[in-house]
Scaffold this active site. Structure first.
Site, PDB file in Angstrom:
ATOM      1  N   ALA A  85       7.407 -44.113  -7.875  1.00  0.00           N
ATOM      2  CA  ALA A  85       7.507 -45.219  -7.002  1.00  0.00           C
ATOM      3  C   ALA A  85       8.103 -45.279  -5.591  1.00  0.00           C
ATOM      4  O   ALA A  85       9.253 -44.930  -5.420  1.00  0.00           O
ATOM      5  CB  ALA A  85       8.260 -46.353  -7.918  1.00  0.00           C
ATOM      6  N   SER A 128       7.238 -34.086  -0.961  1.00  0.00           N
ATOM      7  CA  SER A 128       6.126 -33.887   0.018  1.00  0.00           C
ATOM      8  C   SER A 128       6.162 -32.936   1.007  1.00  0.00           C
ATOM      9  O   SER A 128       7.403 -32.498   1.335  1.00  0.00           O
ATOM     10  CB  SER A 128       6.027 -35.249   0.985  1.00  0.00           C
ATOM     11  N   TYR A 153       9.395 -42.464   6.815  1.00  0.00           N
ATOM     12  CA  TYR A 153       8.933 -41.971   5.512  1.00  0.00           C
ATOM     13  C   TYR A 153       9.404 -40.493   5.295  1.00  0.00           C
ATOM     14  O   TYR A 153       9.808 -40.216   3.983  1.00  0.00           O
ATOM     15  CB  TYR A 153       7.182 -42.005   5.615  1.00  0.00           C
ATOM     16  N   LYS A 157      11.938 -38.684   1.947  1.00  0.00           N
ATOM     17  CA  LYS A 157      11.815 -37.719   1.079  1.00  0.00           C
ATOM     18  C   LYS A 157      12.806 -36.636   1.334  1.00  0.00           C
ATOM     19  O   LYS A 157      13.327 -36.225   0.317  1.00  0.00           O
ATOM     20  CB  LYS A 157      10.607 -37.120   1.515  1.00  0.00           C
ATOM     21  N   PHE A 182       1.081 -31.373  -1.134  1.00  0.00           N
ATOM     22  CA  PHE A 182       0.303 -31.390  -0.056  1.00  0.00           C
ATOM     23  C   PHE A 182      -0.749 -32.732   0.047  1.00  0.00           C
ATOM     24  O   PHE A 182      -0.128 -33.624  -0.020  1.00  0.00           O
ATOM     25  CB  PHE A 182      -0.357 -29.961   0.193  1.00  0.00           C
ATOM     26  N   ASN A 183      -2.026 -32.618   0.380  1.00  0.00           N
ATOM     27  CA  ASN A 183      -2.745 -33.448   0.557  1.00  0.00           C
ATOM     28  C   ASN A 183      -3.713 -34.075  -0.590  1.00  0.00           C
ATOM     29  O   ASN A 183      -4.462 -33.436  -0.967  1.00  0.00           O
ATOM     30  CB  ASN A 183      -3.465 -33.470   1.815  1.00  0.00           C
ATOM     31  N   VAL A 221     -12.719 -38.708  13.866  1.00  0.00           N
ATOM     32  CA  VAL A 221     -11.864 -37.391  13.767  1.00  0.00           C
ATOM     33  C   VAL A 221     -10.841 -37.297  14.791  1.00  0.00           C
ATOM     34  O   VAL A 221     -11.050 -37.288  15.872  1.00  0.00           O
ATOM     35  CB  VAL A 221     -12.787 -36.176  14.009  1.00  0.00           C
ATOM     36  N   ARG A 235      -5.333 -29.080   6.688  1.00  0.00           N
ATOM     37  CA  ARG A 235      -4.339 -29.516   5.843  1.00  0.00           C
ATOM     38  C   ARG A 235      -4.948 -28.644   4.376  1.00  0.00           C
ATOM     39  O   ARG A 235      -5.866 -28.307   4.050  1.00  0.00           O
ATOM     40  CB  ARG A 235      -4.651 -31.257   5.340  1.00  0.00           C
TER      41      ARG A 235
HETATM   42  N1  UFG Z   1      -7.720 -38.146   9.727  1.00  0.00           N
HETATM   43  C1  UFG Z   1      -9.021 -38.305  10.718  1.00  0.00           C
HETATM   44  N2  UFG Z   1      -9.465 -39.345  10.570  1.00  0.00           N
HETATM   45  C2  UFG Z   1      -8.978 -40.538   9.612  1.00  0.00           C
HETATM   46  C3  UFG Z   1      -7.813 -40.072   8.998  1.00  0.00           C
HETATM   47  C4  UFG Z   1      -7.292 -39.015   9.105  1.00  0.00           C
HETATM   48  O1  UFG Z   1      -9.225 -37.209  11.418  1.00  0.00           O
HETATM   49  O2  UFG Z   1      -9.526 -41.444   9.670  1.00  0.00           O
HETATM   50  C5  UFG Z   1      -7.190 -36.718  10.059  1.00  0.00           C
HETATM   51  C6  UFG Z   1      -5.886 -36.652  10.265  1.00  0.00           C
HETATM   52  O3  UFG Z   1      -5.800 -36.617  11.669  1.00  0.00           O
HETATM   53  C7  UFG Z   1      -5.141 -35.391   9.690  1.00  0.00           C
HETATM   54  C8  UFG Z   1      -5.996 -35.380   8.382  1.00  0.00           C
HETATM   55  O4  UFG Z   1      -7.172 -36.055   8.691  1.00  0.00           O
HETATM   56  O5  UFG Z   1      -5.441 -34.399  10.582  1.00  0.00           O
HETATM   57  C9  UFG Z   1      -5.281 -35.700   7.293  1.00  0.00           C
HETATM   58  O6  UFG Z   1      -4.801 -37.101   7.275  1.00  0.00           O
HETATM   59  P1  UFG Z   1      -4.259 -38.007   6.122  1.00  0.00           P
HETATM   60  O7  UFG Z   1      -3.706 -39.196   6.861  1.00  0.00           O
HETATM   61  O8  UFG Z   1      -5.304 -38.008   5.156  1.00  0.00           O
HETATM   62  O9  UFG Z   1      -3.022 -36.972   5.678  1.00  0.00           O
HETATM   63  P2  UFG Z   1      -1.609 -36.686   6.406  1.00  0.00           P
HETATM   64  O10 UFG Z   1      -1.930 -35.003   6.529  1.00  0.00           O
HETATM   65  O11 UFG Z   1      -1.625 -37.166   7.621  1.00  0.00           O
HETATM   66  O12 UFG Z   1      -0.550 -37.494   5.631  1.00  0.00           O
HETATM   67  C10 UFG Z   1      -0.393 -36.757   4.217  1.00  0.00           C
HETATM   68  C11 UFG Z   1       0.097 -37.857   3.306  1.00  0.00           C
HETATM   69  C12 UFG Z   1       1.390 -38.247   3.606  1.00  0.00           C
HETATM   70  C13 UFG Z   1       2.272 -37.012   3.792  1.00  0.00           C
HETATM   71  C14 UFG Z   1       1.736 -36.171   4.855  1.00  0.00           C
HETATM   72  C15 UFG Z   1       2.195 -34.640   4.591  1.00  0.00           C
HETATM   73  O13 UFG Z   1      -0.745 -39.064   3.543  1.00  0.00           O
HETATM   74  O14 UFG Z   1       1.996 -39.142   2.535  1.00  0.00           O
HETATM   75  O15 UFG Z   1       0.283 -35.601   4.201  1.00  0.00           O
HETATM   76  O16 UFG Z   1       2.021 -33.938   5.848  1.00  0.00           O
HETATM   77  F1  UFG Z   1       3.559 -37.222   4.177  1.00  0.00           F
END
Ligand code: UFG
Length: 344
Positions: A85, A128, A153, A157, A182-183, A221, A235
């Site tokens: 949570a 995370s 955020y 963590k 990770f993701n 992108v 990622r």
């Molecule tokens: N991205 C796009 N277009 C979008 C959304 C994302 O190109 O519409 C790209 C982002 O720039 C990034 C990749 O896709 O390069 C992944 O983005 P996400 O938002 O899906 O995930 P993040 O890696 O930014 O974040 C995730 C989690 C977080 C965590 C983080 C740790 O959502 O909770 O990984 O690195 F903190």
């Protein structure tokens, strides 16, 4: 034999609901506490259809100590806690840091207080890879340096890991494992549970599926000038069911006293990185839908690339990922289609 009871905080959410399924399958009794601030109770119907079991659900906001304590009193058999949570939108945490520090930290502090008071044995914490910031070397291992967090955020963590570490050092009846995710993407293969983003998704995978279903028309992108093979950011995407199973493995390690200290940390990724373009291509292949997208500037705060070493988790948790990127995008698409059919 009576089943071991596990308290799952945030158990109605995306990772929490998938973990609840795996816990039930592994023979645990689950008590969920959730304030439904970022989830829908209908997700439990999906859990029930998959497992034939309805977990106990308690509508509780963990920031109110007395409400959380009532759960410990009502369910004295709780031996373990898996703590999900928390608020998780990175951007929102920058705009509203107090909301994030207040919710994420007070919830954790209340939980720790009660685990001490009620002599609860095990804690698995949802951490995370954000704690590694922009890594100097890839893959990141659990020994990689913790970098100063750029968002509240991420800071919650890091702070949470520290709070747990100090609490268990002083209260050695608690054994804990922090899993650094990770993701996570994808959904249960049944298509009965999955991610339910509120409003416009901030994350890539739900944005892709909502674009394909026709809910969005502006998939972007964020940047194609990173130092990566195709220029888009990389990622370590992990199937949410593989991630859920890591929690069962962590609990097993604690229950069987295989842990080497009472605060341990494991990376939970696949060990492989994929670019944004590769995720889009995998989705197109698995869904048969061509996506329209535009390349825009980089998103503020994004790191160019990260993926994690999973060696420690492979060995220590006896856990391995089973699912490929194609299975991740395929299952996410099945879930989005079911949502459209009014499935949840
Ligand atoms: N991205 C796009 N277009 C979008 C959304 C994302 O190109 O519409 C790209 C982002 O720039 C990034 C990749 O896709 O390069 C992944 O983005 P996400 O938002 O899906 O995930 P993040 O890696 O930014 O974040 C995730 C989690 C977080 C965590 C983080 C740790 O959502 O909770 O990984 O690195 F903190």
């Amino acid at each position: 034999m009576t089943k071991s009871k596990v308290l799952v905080t945030g158990g109605v959410g995306y990772i929490g609901s998938h973990t609840t399924v795996e816990l039930i399958k592994a023979g645990y009794d689950v008590v969920i506490v959730d304030n439904l601030s970022n989830s829908e109770i209908s997700m439990l119907a999906g859990v029930e259809r998959i497992t034939d079991t309805r977990p106990i659900f308690e509508l509780v906001d963990m920031t109110t100590l007395s409400d959380l304590e009532a759960i410990f009193k009502k369910h004295p058999e709780i031996e373990s806690v898996i703590h999900f949570a928390a608020f998780k939108a990175v951007d929102e945490s920058v705009e509203n840091p107090v909301k994030y520090y207040r919710n994420n930290m007070i919830s954790l502090l209340n939980l720790m207080r009660l685990m001490v008071k009620y002599k609860t044995k095990n804690l698995v914490f949802s951490s995370s890879c954000t704690v590694y910031g922009t890594p100097d070397e890839l893959p990141v291992t659990e020994k990689s340096p913790i970098k100063k967090s750029v968002t509240p955020y991420g800071e919650t963590k890091q702070m949470a890991e520290r709070v747990i570490q100090d609490t268990v050092a002083a209260n050695t009846h608690i054994n804990s494992i922090a899993l650094r995710y990770f993701n996570p993407i994808g959904a249960h293969s049944s298509g009965l549970i999955g991610e339910l983003p509120l409003g416009i998704p901030g994350n890539l995978m739900p944005y892709i599926t909502q674009t394909a279903i026709g809910k969005r028309s502006d998939l972007k992108v964020f940047g194609n000038d990173y130092d990566t093979p195709d220029g888009s950011a990389i990622r370590d995407y992990i199937h949410v069911v593989d991630l859920a199973k890591a929690h069962i493995a962590a609990l097993k390690r604690l229950n069987e006293s295989q842990n080497q200290s009472n605060f341990e940390v494991f990376n939970v990724g696949t060990g492989n990185g994929h670019s944004v373009i590769e995720v889009i291509q995998s989705f197109e292949k698995m869904s048969g839908i061509k996506l329209d997208y535009t390349i825009t500037e980089r998103r503020a705060g994004d790191i160019p690339k990260i993926w994690g070493s999973t060696k420690l988790a492979n060995k220590g948790l006896n856990w391995h990922v089973e699912k490929t990127l194609d299975e991740m995008t395929e299952s996410a698409w099945k879930w989005e289609q079911n949502l459209k059919k009014g499935f949840k």
